[in-house]
Design an enzyme around this catalytic site. Sequence first.
Site, PDB file in Angstrom:
ATOM      1  N   ASP A 142       0.845  -1.196   0.000  1.00 34.51           N
ATOM      2  CA  ASP A 142       0.000   0.000   0.000  1.00 34.51           C
ATOM      3  C   ASP A 142       0.882   1.249   0.000  1.00 34.51           C
ATOM      4  O   ASP A 142       1.925   1.260   0.636  1.00 34.51           O
ATOM      5  CB  ASP A 142      -0.845  -0.043   1.282  1.00 34.51           C
ATOM      6  N   HIS A 214      -7.451  -1.017  -9.921  1.00 35.57           N
ATOM      7  CA  HIS A 214      -7.456  -0.052  -8.822  1.00 35.57           C
ATOM      8  C   HIS A 214      -6.514   1.118  -9.112  1.00 35.57           C
ATOM      9  O   HIS A 214      -6.909   2.285  -9.000  1.00 35.57           O
ATOM     10  CB  HIS A 214      -7.054  -0.768  -7.527  1.00 35.57           C
TER      11      HIS A 214
END
Length: 440
Positions: A142, A214
């Site tokens: 992330d 994404h």
Amino acid sequence: MRLPQFAIFAQGTVAHEFIEFDVRAGVDRARAGRLITQLEQTPVSAGGVNLVVAFGADLWRRLAPDEVPAGLVDFGGIDGLDGKRVPATQHDAFLWISGSTSDVVFEHSREAMKEVAEVATVATEQSCFVHRDSRDLLGFIDGTKNPPQLEAPLAVLVPPGEPGAGGSHVFVARWIHDLDKFEGLPVADQERVFGRKKIDSVELSDDEKPETAHIARVEIDDEFGDELEIYRRSVPYGTLAEHGLYFVAFAADPSRFDRMLKRIFGLADGKRDRLTDFSRPVSGAFYFAPPLSLLGLKEEPLHEREEILRKIPLFERCSAHELRFIAARAEPHEYPASATLCKQGEKGGDFFVIVGGRAEARRDGSLLRTLGPGDFFGEIALIDEGPRSATVTSKSELRCLQIPSLQFRDVISQNADIAVRILDAVTERLRALLPPTQAH
Ligand code: CMP
């Protein structure tokens, strides 16, 4: 430049606690907000943890009406394609405490809560952890696209000169993952959902990367095609029954969050982020994390100081708002007789306004002027950042209001009348230092 809340950028912590507060019914909201700003000054931030304090639009407006950054509103929610949505669950204030171990973070979270318990209640709390090498529970790293440490402040902070300068907009949303469903996909398919390789986070080539991936959805550009950056500080959380990502992001301009969410939820171009098939937000709120210099607001002395300021000629044309702005930056100080307040040749220091007592300004030992209530001094070295032009000594007990140099610049840049009065004084003082000339 104003100092930001450094904890926004703190790295290397593994334990995180996020708390959202609501001000108790019947409590004066401005007083509650001021108490929350004190958290930065209490043992909470001094005890080896990082602390970010942020406020919802209403509370911040009450605390500092002149420092409300453009675009600060409550989060209104997103109703996306196929029934996918981000609910609006706005609260009054937000705290993020991070540290090296969960016990320290827990202790400080309790401490913080006790400090504000009289005026606020916990609305939500979430403890989070860093998972492996900063991976989301879905297994992907992330924050890969975050701006590097030295560039992050530019992406995140409201620019100098604007209301709220040095602060940052925050978007917070708790996502719940359907891990079983996601893990049911072959890794190659998981990678197409993210648009990146799982093992090393390398981006898929344009041919391999679907438009609904994404990373293709969360990237937003300005009209010149330059990327508009969002600084992500999300961390995983969970129990066996419920787990996911606590999404926390910072930006200099909140419209970036809107644009990102519209792209994720299919409202920008009819394409929805495939990740939303495996994860759903159950909360969403906007906050503003003010710069450090606007935290630590004291309780009632502000009012008293406003009264003092009102009687000083330099500030006599200020509006009530302006007086509050200055009062929040001015500290009262008392000195005995014969104290040296500024010393000729030295650099730095404060701007002084005399509230009571007398002082003398001397240059090379010769008296320039006696200064009394309502007079001010210390402006010259702050304007040119050069040495003090004179030594100022108290001739009796002296009461002053002092404004630190950065805040002094803030005050003069916000108020033309004050700037002109200071200019008048500087000009008069300059002439006093020059040898007399004959008029022709
Ligand atoms: P600064 O140079 O920052 O620090 C010393 C201060 O003395 C200076 O700012 C002025 O505020 C004050 N000062 C300098 N010259 C005079 C003067 N002629 N009359 C009154 N005050 C002065």
